[in-house]
Design an enzyme around this catalytic site. Structure first.
Site, PDB file in Angstrom:
ATOM      1  NE  ARG A   1      -6.114 -22.312  17.979  1.00 34.32           N
ATOM      2  CZ  ARG A   1      -5.887 -22.275  16.660  1.00 34.32           C
ATOM      3  NH1 ARG A   1      -4.846 -22.920  16.146  1.00 34.32           N
ATOM      4  NH2 ARG A   1      -6.688 -21.593  15.865  1.00 34.32           N
TER       5      ARG A   1
ATOM      6  CD  GLU B   1       1.510 -20.142  19.584  1.00 37.57           C
ATOM      7  OE1 GLU B   1       1.075 -19.499  18.606  1.00 37.57           O
ATOM      8  OE2 GLU B   1       1.467 -21.390  19.646  1.00 37.57           O
TER       9      GLU B   1
ATOM     10  CG  HIS C   1       0.770 -20.840  15.413  1.00 32.56           C
ATOM     11  ND1 HIS C   1       0.034 -20.485  16.522  1.00 32.56           N
ATOM     12  CD2 HIS C   1      -0.114 -21.405  14.547  1.00 32.56           C
ATOM     13  CE1 HIS C   1      -1.231 -20.820  16.335  1.00 32.56           C
ATOM     14  NE2 HIS C   1      -1.347 -21.379  15.147  1.00 32.56           N
TER      15      HIS C   1
END
Length: 333
Positions: free
Chosen positions: A242, A271, A294
């Protein structure tokens, strides 16, 4: 009891025919949201999501923000099934309050992300980007990279992906370090020669630090200026977990200053915070950064597996049953 309304809206790209067929065979009406080229459902506004989800009983979602206000405007929506495993964009408390079921697609894509992690390690260590850029310019001089063979790899997070990375690393004969959590798995550690250490020791000793932890209040910005300063100047940081685990601005400064040797990145802080887009752009322009958008879970095989896991959870709930226990986050029924 089975739901009379079996309309399922899919806002994820690459939802394959096998998963669509499975839903249709279960009596579901499948509606695939049309998204502009290059955009994902995370780019859709609240109003756009409400419009697309009108009349839906099931929603197979990607990275959209699932807020209390959104769910309140969709009283007929019974299940939100995420094609993926992260759920920090879903208001779980609100889902429980509003009687929704929330699931994630556990077990579908962890092998794909593990493959991607190893690929980033090899690519950044062997300087593939720099070498190919030189060759395109007509410069075939050799740049010396670094092996993964017999190096020390620090693994932060030993869930499904972290364990799959450890299994793949065995052929490289590394020393593997992992954080000593509240209940370290001695059996797994013994089988795969994993040594549990504290955070400071892992940073100081590792040639590669790879992140596989969930994003929580405790792990947010885990890798910041202080952590980066504790790493070897010859070390590489790999993040396929993440974006919020890493302070990208601190990482950029560390790379500029030569505090670490390079990074392999699939996720970015921008993001969730578009104000940091310029930081992301600066990171991915560096020659010693290998960057992907991603996409670590987005192999054809990984997407197909994850689509099916998400679809099975939807059908289970619309049939009045329970989704797989490992996939269930909230059952507000």
């Amino acid at each position: 009891m089975p739901s009379e309304n079996r309309r399922v809206v899919v806002t994820q790209r690459f939802f394959d025919e096998a998963a669509i067929d499975y839903l249709q065979q279960a009596g579901c009406e499948v509606v695939q949201a049309e998204l502009p080229e290059g955009q994902a459902d995370g780019n859709l506004s609240h109003a756009e999501l409400v419009e697309r989800l009108q009349g839906a009983a099931g929603w197979i979602v990607g990275h959209a923000r699932v807020t209390r206000d959104l769910m309140a405007e969709l009283p007929g929506l019974r299940i939100i099934s995420r094609r993926g495993v992260g759920y920090e964009r879903i208001d779980l408390a609100a889902a429980a309050d509003l009687g929704k079921v929330v699931c994630i697609a556990v077990g579908g894509n962890h092998e794909s992300v593990a493959d991607h992690t190893i690929a980033l390690m090899l690519a950044v260590g062997h300087r593939f980007r720099e070498t190919q850029a030189n060759m395109i310019d007509g410069n075939w001089s050799i740049l010396l990279g670094n092996d993964l063979y017999r190096k020390t790899v620090g693994v932060i997070g030993l869930g499904r992906i972290g364990r799959s990375v450890v299994r793949r690393l065995q052929g490289f004969e590394p020393e593997i370090l992992a954080l000593a959590g509240s209940a370290p798995d001695a059996q797994f550690a013994g089988q795969f020669a994993v040594t549990f250490v504290n955070f400071e020791a892992l940073l100081a000793r590792s040639d590669y630090v790879t992140l596989h932890a969930p994003l929580t209040a405790a792990t947010r910005l885990l890798i910041g200026k202080d952590a980066l300063s504790r790493m070897k100047s010859s070390a590489y940081l790999i993040n396929t977990a993440r974006g919020g685990l890493v302070d990208d601005e601190a990482l950029l400064e560390a790379l500029w200053a030569g505090e670490i040797a390079g990074a392999g990145l699939d996720v970015y802080l921008s993001e969730s915070d578009p104000a940091l887009t310029s930081i992301t752009r600066s990171l991915i322009e560096l020659p010693n950064v290998i960057a992907t958008p991603h996409s670590g879970a987005s192999s054809q095989e990984g997407i197909a597996r994850t689509n099916m896991v998400a679809a099975r959870s939807v059908v289970a709930v619309l049939d009045g049953g329970a989704p797989p226990e490992e996939c269930l986050l909230v059952d507000g029924r």
